[in-house]
Scaffold this motif. Structure first.
Motif, PDB file in Angstrom:
ATOM      1  N   SER A 144      -2.419  17.182  11.329  1.00 57.32           N
ATOM      2  CA  SER A 144      -3.662  16.720  10.703  1.00 57.32           C
ATOM      3  C   SER A 144      -3.607  16.746   9.186  1.00 57.32           C
ATOM      4  N   ASP A 145      -2.413  16.869   8.587  1.00 59.66           N
ATOM      5  CA  ASP A 145      -2.324  16.863   7.123  1.00 59.66           C
ATOM      6  C   ASP A 145      -2.885  15.550   6.587  1.00 59.66           C
ATOM      7  N   PRO A 146      -3.830  15.584   5.676  1.00 58.75           N
ATOM      8  CA  PRO A 146      -4.384  14.325   5.156  1.00 58.75           C
ATOM      9  C   PRO A 146      -3.333  13.551   4.375  1.00 58.75           C
ATOM     10  N   ALA A 147      -3.466  12.242   4.382  1.00 55.42           N
ATOM     11  CA  ALA A 147      -2.564  11.374   3.635  1.00 55.42           C
ATOM     12  C   ALA A 147      -3.246  10.935   2.350  1.00 55.42           C
ATOM     13  N   LEU A 148      -2.441  10.365   1.464  1.00 56.55           N
ATOM     14  CA  LEU A 148      -2.966   9.924   0.176  1.00 56.55           C
ATOM     15  C   LEU A 148      -2.597   8.474  -0.040  1.00 56.55           C
ATOM     16  N   LEU A 149      -3.616   7.629  -0.216  1.00 56.37           N
ATOM     17  CA  LEU A 149      -3.405   6.252  -0.619  1.00 56.37           C
ATOM     18  C   LEU A 149      -3.390   6.253  -2.138  1.00 56.37           C
ATOM     19  N   VAL A 150      -2.209   6.035  -2.718  1.00 50.13           N
ATOM     20  CA  VAL A 150      -1.995   6.261  -4.143  1.00 50.13           C
ATOM     21  C   VAL A 150      -3.015   5.467  -4.961  1.00 50.13           C
ATOM     22  N   GLY A 151      -3.669   6.166  -5.875  1.00 53.21           N
ATOM     23  CA  GLY A 151      -4.691   5.573  -6.716  1.00 53.21           C
ATOM     24  C   GLY A 151      -6.088   5.734  -6.166  1.00 53.21           C
ATOM     25  N   TYR A 152      -6.200   6.262  -4.936  1.00 56.98           N
ATOM     26  CA  TYR A 152      -7.502   6.417  -4.304  1.00 56.98           C
ATOM     27  C   TYR A 152      -7.592   7.805  -3.720  1.00 56.98           C
ATOM     28  N   GLU A 153      -8.587   8.049  -2.913  1.00 54.72           N
ATOM     29  CA  GLU A 153      -8.810   9.381  -2.391  1.00 54.72           C
ATOM     30  C   GLU A 153      -8.001   9.615  -1.127  1.00 54.72           C
ATOM     31  N   PRO A 154      -7.841  10.874  -0.713  1.00 54.77           N
ATOM     32  CA  PRO A 154      -7.133  11.153   0.545  1.00 54.77           C
ATOM     33  C   PRO A 154      -7.862  10.541   1.739  1.00 54.77           C
ATOM     34  N   ILE A 155      -7.086  10.237   2.778  1.00 50.60           N
ATOM     35  CA  ILE A 155      -7.654   9.687   4.004  1.00 50.60           C
ATOM     36  C   ILE A 155      -7.162  10.521   5.170  1.00 50.60           C
ATOM     37  N   PRO A 156      -7.885  10.547   6.293  1.00 51.52           N
ATOM     38  CA  PRO A 156      -7.461  11.353   7.445  1.00 51.52           C
ATOM     39  C   PRO A 156      -6.114  10.892   7.998  1.00 51.52           C
ATOM     40  N   ALA A 157      -5.393  11.835   8.595  1.00 50.15           N
ATOM     41  CA  ALA A 157      -4.072  11.521   9.142  1.00 50.15           C
ATOM     42  C   ALA A 157      -4.127  10.438  10.226  1.00 50.15           C
ATOM     43  N   PRO A 158      -5.094  10.465  11.170  1.00 46.91           N
ATOM     44  CA  PRO A 158      -5.125   9.380  12.165  1.00 46.91           C
ATOM     45  C   PRO A 158      -5.294   8.002  11.541  1.00 46.91           C
ATOM     46  N   LEU A 192       0.858  -1.170   0.000  1.00 49.72           N
ATOM     47  CA  LEU A 192       0.000   0.000   0.000  1.00 49.72           C
ATOM     48  C   LEU A 192       0.898   1.225   0.000  1.00 49.72           C
ATOM     49  N   GLN A 193       0.858   1.995  -1.066  1.00 44.00           N
ATOM     50  CA  GLN A 193       1.678   3.198  -1.146  1.00 44.00           C
ATOM     51  C   GLN A 193       0.917   4.337  -0.499  1.00 44.00           C
ATOM     52  N   LEU A 194       1.351   4.687   0.689  1.00 47.39           N
ATOM     53  CA  LEU A 194       0.702   5.712   1.486  1.00 47.39           C
ATOM     54  C   LEU A 194       1.619   6.929   1.540  1.00 47.39           C
TER      55      LEU A 194
END
Length: 637
Positions: free
Chosen positions: A418-432, A404-406
């Protein structure tokens, strides 16, 4: 001629309706509801006073007092909403008038109860509201639907002619016969702002309708048949010969009035019945072939969710669904508070992820009978899809080896930002939730992604003894999921978050560059295409002197990579920030523009053989940009 007509229609449609009319209708409805709520509140208060005067029981008085209080609160809220609707009318510059007939004692002006019966209030303009003709609106909706369908039909005819012309051009250019047509459907997709897959589908539909189904095309052209329903006819006759398809066309579309009255399912059933009557063997062969095309796909959905889709044979699909329904119904009967849909999803996830793995010593898939209330029938249903001579796959993966490329900032990973993260190929997800994925711990954010921590598998922890946080072992006694984490630094532009460099040890793109392009582009770099990246391509080809570098590379899906090799296609790069758009031939703007504060974002400009250009900008990575960065001054990772 057609282009000018379409332009005129666009102008007329853009200014066809005045938003003031909608605001006046909203205000009228709000005031009507407020008046009704006030009447209910007054009636409740009057009933309460009568019961008090007649000396009713205390319990009855208490209930009636509670009802009167609730009615008064509802009336107050409705009055506030009515006032807000009136404010919208005023903000749009609308006029106000009376909301109800005035009494003779008070012919003008509002009273203390401006929305009550027999009073006047300046909450909306009744003259505007009364002029709205609902029958005319329905006629407009119906007529525009016909116009929309007719426009789609003209679009299909143009697509069929365009495909034929482009194939002729390619043949004259000396393209091998087996490659003629490459890149043509992709041009249609770009013109329609669709994905390449959708473009090929539309070109195929246009070919069938224009060349093989004249009656359906005629109904399409006069607006009786929509593009979607025309697609149903093409789909249901795909297995037939051209002659039989024309016969189905005559049988189903020969009566225009009957065709106009059909719903989508009825139309599909009629086409299928006609196909069976003409060539039952071909339809049966299609059904047999369809079973070999079963697959599972994953598509991103909103709010950290995904759409897991399985195309399976009808019998197994219905059986699996019914079994999941029984599991959910049983859990609901036992008092489970989750919804039926949640229970079905959780049962599916449990069976596929958390149940005891099947081994050759445990009796195969049937060894897990009773773990989820289905008696192992769910595993049997899945196993039935494996024909004799093939390995019967278990329905579980005990330790999935998945990458999983996070992508997340160092602040979000290490400092709790609290910067959102990105699961490559999908939508951003919350930092927690991203931190939970990295650490393998179960918390509220992780539960939001995995469906909760109260399943039989327990929450995910980093222990090696298979003991969950509540002391219970996971099914099978195995250790819980504990991912291995590899950290790699990504360096982004301080103004745009465009990916500039990354840690890497690498005439083919090395793995380090491939990973860079995959993280930068995230999905296919072609405009409007969101397919997964499959190929890593030189923007300026190697044969033309293009170098193997990040600046000259892009991630593409297989179809787009092949399409750009067709004659007349050119791809260039340039800095800029505009969204994907169409640049008419000869127009300015294809060279790209500068980003904010002079910063540049990676940009790909695709020019088709017709001279139209389409611009795609690489999405930024997570993290603050611009002035936010000047306050933090920390390196992105």
């Amino acid at each position: 001629m057609l282009i000018s007509t379409a332009g005129l229609l666009l102008e007329q449609c853009a200014g066809a309706f005045d938003p003031m009319v909608l605001a006046q209708l909203d205000a009228a409805l709000a005031h009507e509801l407020a008046a009704d709520a006030r009447r209910r509140a007054d009636d409740a208060a009057e009933r309460l006073e009568q019961q008090i005067r007649t000396g009713s029981a205390a319990a009855n008085l208490a209930d009636l007092a509670q009802y009167a209080s609730a009615a008064k609160g509802t009336a107050t809220k409705a009055q506030v909403q009515a006032a807000a609707a009136t404010e919208v009318v005023l903000a749009l510059g609308g006029a106000l008038g009376r909301t109800a007939a005035c009494t003779t004692d008070n012919p003008t002006g509002p009273t203390d109860n401006p929305t009550g019966p027999g009073t006047a209030a300046e909450g909306y303009d009744a003259a505007v509201v009364d002029k709205v003709d609902p029958a005319a609106l329905v006629d407009v909706i119906a007529r525009l639907e016909e116009v929309k369908n007719a426009a789609a039909a003209a679009q299909a005819q143009a697509e069929a002619v365009f495909v034929a012309q482009q194939q002729l051009v390619q043949a004259r250019a000396g393209m091998p016969r087996e490659k003629i047509g490459r890149g043509v459907a992709e041009q249609v997709a770009l013109a329609r702002h669709e994905s390449p897959w959708r473009g090929r589908q539309l070109c195929g539909l246009a070919y069938v309708l224009v060349r093989e189904m004249p009656l359906a095309m005629a109904a399409f052209g006069v607006g009786t048949l929509s593009e979607y329903r025309a697609g149903i006819l093409a789909r249901e006759t795909a297995c037939l010969s051209a002659g039989h398809r024309a016969a189905v066309d005559a049988m189903v579309c020969g009566d225009p009035e009957r065709l106009a009255s059909m719903g989508s399912r009825e139309l599909a059933a009629a086409a299928k019945r006609a196909a069976l009557s003409l060539d039952a063997a071909a339809v049966a062969k299609r059904f047999a072939r369809a079973e070999s095309e079963r697959f599972v796909s994953l598509r991103p959905a909103a709010d950290g969710m995904t759409l897991l889709t399985a195309l399976v044979p009808l019998r197994q699909g219905v059986r699996i669904y019914n079994l999941l329904t029984k599991v959910a119904d049983g859990a609901k009967a036992a008092g489970d508070e989750r919804g039926k849909g949640q229970l079905m999803a959780d049962a599916l996830l449990h069976r596929l992820v958390s149940h005891t793995p099947c081994t050759e010593h445990s009796g195969g898939a049937n060894a897990t009978r009773g773990t989820d209330g289905t008696g192992g029938k769910l595993a049997d249903a899945v196993a039935e899809t494996s024909p004799p001579g093939r390995v019967r796959m278990c329905t579980t993966v005990s330790e999935p080896d998945l990458a999983l490329q996070l992508v997340m900032t160092d602040r979000a990973l290490f400092d709790g930002a609290s910067d959102p993260a990105l699961l490559v190929g999908y939508e951003p997800i919350p930092a927690p939730a991203a931190r939970a994925l990295v650490s393998g711990t179960g918390n509220n954010a992780d539960d939001a992604l995995t469906g909760g921590s109260n399943s039989e598998g327990g929450t995910r922890t980093g222990n090696d003894d298979g003991i969950g946080p509540s002391g219970g072992k996971r099914p099978g006694g195995g250790s819980p999921f504990s991912p291995r984490v590899w950290l790699k630094r990504l360096f982004t532009h301080p103004e745009t978050n465009a990916l500039l460099a990354m840690d890497s040890k690498g005439r083919l793109f090395p793995e380090g560059m491939k990973e860079f392009l995959r993280l930068r582009d995230q999905t296919c770099a072609s405009p409007y295409c969101d397919a997964p990246i499959r190929d890593y391509d030189h923007i300026k080809s190697w044969a033309a002197g293009g170098e193997t570098s990040v600046a000259n590379g892009q991630g593409l899906c297989r179809a787009c990579n092949q399409a750009k090799e067709a004659p007349g296609w050119t791809v260039t790069t340039g800095p800029g920030t505009p969204p994907p758009r169409t640049i008419p031939p000869g127009a300015a703007g294809s060279e790209g523009t500068a980003g904010p504060n002079g910063a540049a974002e990676p940009q790909t400009i695709v020019t088709t053989p017709t001279g139209h250009s389409y611009v795609s900008t690489a999405p930024p990575l997570p993290g603050p940009v611009g002035s936010q960065f000047s306050r933090l001054r920390t390196r992105r990772r």
